[in-house]
Design an enzyme around this catalytic site. Structure first.
Site, mmCIF file in Angstrom:
data_model
loop_
_atom_site.group_PDB
_atom_site.id
_atom_site.type_symbol
_atom_site.label_atom_id
_atom_site.label_comp_id
_atom_site.label_asym_id
_atom_site.label_seq_id
_atom_site.Cartn_x
_atom_site.Cartn_y
_atom_site.Cartn_z
ATOM 1 N N VAL A 97 0.809 -1.215 0.000
ATOM 2 C CA VAL A 97 0.000 0.000 0.000
ATOM 3 C C VAL A 97 0.845 1.270 0.000
ATOM 4 C CG1 VAL A 97 -0.190 0.247 2.513
ATOM 5 C CG2 VAL A 97 -2.082 1.024 1.035
ATOM 6 N N HIS A 134 12.482 -7.884 -8.529
ATOM 7 C CA HIS A 134 12.848 -6.910 -7.496
ATOM 8 C C HIS A 134 13.819 -5.901 -8.108
ATOM 9 C CE1 HIS A 134 14.225 -5.131 -3.809
ATOM 10 N NE2 HIS A 134 13.483 -5.943 -3.071
ATOM 11 N N GLU A 179 8.536 -12.813 1.596
ATOM 12 C CA GLU A 179 9.243 -12.720 0.324
ATOM 13 C C GLU A 179 10.146 -13.936 0.098
ATOM 14 O OE1 GLU A 179 10.690 -8.832 -1.531
ATOM 15 O OE2 GLU A 179 12.508 -9.630 -0.605
ATOM 16 N N ASP A 228 11.675 2.163 -7.108
ATOM 17 C CA ASP A 228 11.948 3.138 -6.061
ATOM 18 C C ASP A 228 12.789 4.236 -6.696
ATOM 19 O OD1 ASP A 228 12.935 4.623 -3.880
ATOM 20 O OD2 ASP A 228 12.889 2.865 -2.564
#
Length: 373
Positions: free
Chosen positions: A215, A236, A306, A329
């Site tokens: 979220v 990732h 994970e 990111d």
């Protein structure tokens, strides 16, 4: 006397011939029905009044909707020129890796509209993480599965903190109250159990696909049906292009999440996976059961849910893989291969959102990430 015997003999012959013809007819009838039953499924109908059963030959193919054909104009694909050569677009097990330039969203939208798909998007807004929900939903309304039916499933322990957000027609916000846990690691790991249980009890009856994400993110570009498949994982961003020895898999043999040093295809992010409800159920059921096995043996995998997700995808290969476009990111900056940033982390104060131990864990993770620029 002789004529009478001849008459009786003639009568017997006629009777035998008649019997032979009747038996031959019955045998032919049974043979034809047996042959037909091999090709036509039988539906047994039971009359509740008479208890009588009647076999009716019905093919389920007869109930399929009639295919409609619609004209579409788009550039012809060039068999001699791949859309991209700077990135890997296909795995050894023939699963596509989804990158910008590798698909035509108009064609895909038309296909999925014909199927009238309904997509569920799950997020966990636990404790202070409810502060991220407003921007998450607002950006999802703008960029996520535009033009398709969507259910937002928000798991939370703070129903009163959920903002009042109006969503578009064909979409709905479903708030699911769940218990909280003291440690964020427990919250993270219990997600698998909650998604599994609700998949079995609710999601299977309401949506066709599930997309499970974190979220504390926001959509910044379009994410559509190109990601939908039986089961998908996401590369990732911190390990994109890294070698196996740099992957932070669980290496302890005592753990059910253990991956040997000479195994592993990619490192998948725990915060973005999905697929059909049935496949997500199988994935989350495996991860939860593996966690409970380790917990009984006083083991906690290095990166919690994970780690178990990566173990599952090693031996149950995803049918599609999302590129780092779908999980980024901005602290990593820009990269030449990155033509889109579709889903990005929201800047946050980890010390304020989590506890001190969580901050230390996050700092150690950042120190471990070896990103190839």
């Amino acid at each position: 006397m002789q004529p009478e015997k001849n008459e009786k003999s003639s009568t017997r012959k006629c009777f035998c011939v008649l019997i032979y013809l009747v038996l031959l007819s019955l045998a032919s009838f049974c043979w034809i029905n047996l042959k037909r039953s091999r090709w036509h499924p039988q539906l047994t109908i039971c009359d509740p009044q008479t208890k009588a059963q009647t076999d009716v030959s019905v093919s389920r193919l007869e109930h399929l909707p009639i295919a409609s054909l619609e004209s579409m104009l788009y550039e012809k694909p060039n068999a001699l020129k791949p859309p991209r050569t700077d990135v890997l677009m296909l795995t050894p097990w023939l699963a596509p890796i989804i990158w910008e330039g590798g698909f035509n969203i108009d064609i895909l939208n038309a296909q999925f509209h014909q199927r009238n798909v309904h997509v569920g998007l799950t997020v966990f807004a636990i404790k202070k993480y409810t502060v991220f929900l407003q921007i998450f939903i607002e950006t999802a309304e703008k960029f996520f599965m535009v033009g398709h039916k969507v259910n937002y499933y928000v798991f939370t322990d703070r129903i009163k903190d959920i903002p009042n957000i109006t969503v578009a027609e064909g979409r709905q916000l479903v708030v699911l109250e769940v218990p909280s846990y003291q440690r964020w690691q427990d919250v993270s790991m219990r997600r698998m159990e909650m998604i599994r249980d609700h998949s079995q009890q609710r999601f299977i009856n309401e949506v066709d696909y599930l997309v499970c994400v974190d979220v504390d993110m926001k959509f910044s570009d379009y994410v559509g049906v190109e990601i939908l498949t039986d089961v998908f994982g996401t590369l990732h961003p911190g390990f994109y292009g890294s070698s196996r020895e740099h992957f932070t898999f669980e290496r302890r043999k005592q753990s059910t999440a253990c991956i040997p040093p000479d195994e592993g295809d990619f490192y998948y992010a725990g915060g973005y996976f999905g697929g059909t409800v049935e496949e997500v159920f199988k994935l989350t059921n495996f991860c939860h059961n593996a966690m409970m096995t380790d917990k009984a043996n006083h083991i906690e995998a290095i990166w919690h849910d994970e780690s178990y997700l990566n173990k599952y995808f090693l031996y149950h290969k995803p049918t599609k893989i999302l590129s780092p476009e779908y999980l980024w990111d901005n602290n990593f900056g820009g990269r030449d291969f990155l033509k889109k940033r579709r889903f990005v982390a929201v800047p946050k104060n980890h010390n304020a959102i989590r506890n001190r131990r969580a901050l230390n864990d996050y700092s150690r993770l950042r120190a471990k990430l070896k990103f190839l620029g």
